[in-house]
Design an enzyme around this catalytic site. Structure first.
Site, PDB file in Angstrom:
ATOM      1  N   SER A  49      -2.934   4.221   2.724  1.00 34.51           N
ATOM      2  CA  SER A  49      -1.721   3.558   2.241  1.00 34.51           C
ATOM      3  C   SER A  49      -1.835   3.272   0.738  1.00 34.51           C
ATOM      4  O   SER A  49      -2.184   4.157  -0.040  1.00 34.51           O
ATOM      5  CB  SER A  49      -1.484   2.284   3.050  1.00 34.51           C
ATOM      6  N   ASP A 168       1.656   6.231   8.130  1.00 34.20           N
ATOM      7  CA  ASP A 168       0.724   5.365   7.402  1.00 34.20           C
ATOM      8  C   ASP A 168      -0.697   5.467   7.957  1.00 34.20           C
ATOM      9  O   ASP A 168      -0.935   5.243   9.144  1.00 34.20           O
ATOM     10  CB  ASP A 168       1.218   3.924   7.502  1.00 34.20           C
TER      11      ASP A 168
END
Length: 432
Positions: A49, A168
């Site tokens: 991320s 993610d």
């Protein structure tokens, strides 16, 4: 720290943290300034991320001004919007993609290969992949978008990478290779991490999820909220400064710096040397040397009257990035906010139609692939539901004796349900 004696014998891993990712910038600036060997001699930089963005900035040698300005620009954008992250103009993935194409060099994929590891989560099975090899510039940027793509927060259709869909990376592996003894881990959440904030009151409870450990505390809870609901730029900048102080505490506790900087902030002279073996508290699980100086204090940003004396470059970058132009100051003022909310019933329908239409036009080139993927997902889901319903109805309609005989027959034949058979996963080239 024994593993630091060999050149290229350690890695750095940065956790996903959303808008709290500016904490990583403060940590990186401290390591560059106080212990540059940790950055220059590292074998590889991992991240998931927003941590992957900071790892990318390190590999490309980007300055603190570059990282602070790009992240705080997005924070100031959210501040200007009347509905914050719920405004139709809010599109973090599109904003970051545009910035990446503007700032990354043409050979970024070559520079990043084998030096940068990006954690991604495959959709829909949730399997984690760490990509370390990139063929083209577009593929490298797409990998960064995948690891940043939080479902529903960034959109509803996961981005594609090498023919598969990914989201993610923090949802499956928030801290890559955190269990490796030669990895220095960094996280803005308090837990069993090498460099992280230290809570004043210790928590007896710990949550282990997404390959990371977090202490259950109110401070961590509010840090999690700030990672998705950004506060004011000045608050985010303070988290960056705290990252610098936490990294400095890590260096001083392990004897990687000669100057007792933190003690000079709270007292005139440091106490006598206090060394001891690794404890079982906040720093449990850290992969360092046999002794740690536990007497090094935990210094907060509020304890530093003039942060510019510690890091002039970082302080200048934060002040520059937090500056607002005249129109932004008007929008963020109380009269500007009141006027924006009063006009919201009139402006919101037009803004919604405009931004949705613009995103639709941008999506049209990718529409065929996305529609094919949605069709395949719908087909597989329908077949799975049909199979489950069919088997349930057959079991419901068959006599009890028949079900017992069929189970006994299957047991005698030595067969097992197909759901218990191991799956064969395909890994990308260049995976660790």
């Amino acid at each position: 720290m024994d593993f630091l004696e060999a050149e290229g014998g350690w890695n750095l891993s940065f956790s996903g943290s959303g808008y709290m990712g500016l904490y990583h910038v403060g940590v990186t600036q401290c390591l560059r300034q106080r212990a540059p060997r940790l950055i220059q001699g590292a074998r590889r930089f991992y991240g998931s991320s927003s941590g992957a963005l900071n790892a990318m900035a390190i590999v490309f040698g980007k300055s603190a001004d570059f990282a602070c300005s790009n992240l705080l620009d997005l924070v100031k954008l959210v501040e200007r919007l009347s509905l914050g992250i719920f405004h139709p103009a809010y599109g973090p993935a599109e904003h970051i993609r545009k910035k990446l194409y503007e700032n990354l060099p043409d050979n970024c994929h070559i520079l990043a290969s084998q030096r940068l590891g990006i954690s991604m989560t495959r959709w829909p099975d949730g399997k984690n992949f760490i990509v370390t090899d990139f063929a083209t510039r577009d593929e490298f940027i797409q990998a960064l978008i995948c690891t940043l793509y939080l479902p529903l927060y960034c959109g509803v259709i996961p981005p594609a990478f090498r023919g598969q869909r990914f989201i993610d990376g923090a949802l499956s592996n928030n801290l890559p290779f955190s269990d490796c003894p030669t990895t220095i881990t960094v996280s803005p959440f308090n837990g069993t991490v090498d460099i992280c904030p230290q809570n004043i009151s210790h928590s007896l409870f710990e949550l282990t999820a997404f390959n990371a450990s977090f202490q259950i505390s109110t401070r961590n809870f509010f840090r999690g909220l700030k990672s998705v609901f950004p506060p004011k730029p000045e608050v985010v900048a303070d988290h960056c400064r705290q990252g610098y102080l936490d990294a400095l505490r890590f260096l001083e506790r392990r004897g990687l710096t000669k100057e007792p900087v933190l003690w000079s902030l709270v007292s005139k002279e440091p106490p006598a040397l206090v060394e001891g073996p690794r404890g079982t508290g906040h720093d449990q699980g850290q992969k360092t040397g046999p002794t740690v100086r536990w007497d090094i204090p935990n210094v907060l940003v509020k304890d530093v009257p003039n942060f510019e004396l510690l890091s002039p470059e970082l302080e200048a970058a934060l002040r520059k990035a937090c500056k607002r132009d005249f129109w932004t100051r008007v929008q963020c003022s109380v009269p500007g906010k009141v006027l924006a909310y009063l006009l919201l019933p009139c402006t919101l329908p037009f803004e919604y139609a405009y931004f949705r239409s613009r995103r639709l036009m941008e999506w049209l080139p990718e529409a065929p692939d996305d529609l094919d993927w949605m069709r395949s997902i719908l087909k597989s889901t329908t077949l799975e539901v049909y199979s489950m319903a069919k088997s349930w109805l057959l079991r419901l309609g068959s006599p009890p004796g028949t079900r017992a005989d069929s189970g006994l027959l299957r047991q005698q034949r030595g067969t097992a349900p197909s759901g218990n058979r191991p799956l064969n996963h395909r890994w990308f080239p260049g995976m660790d």
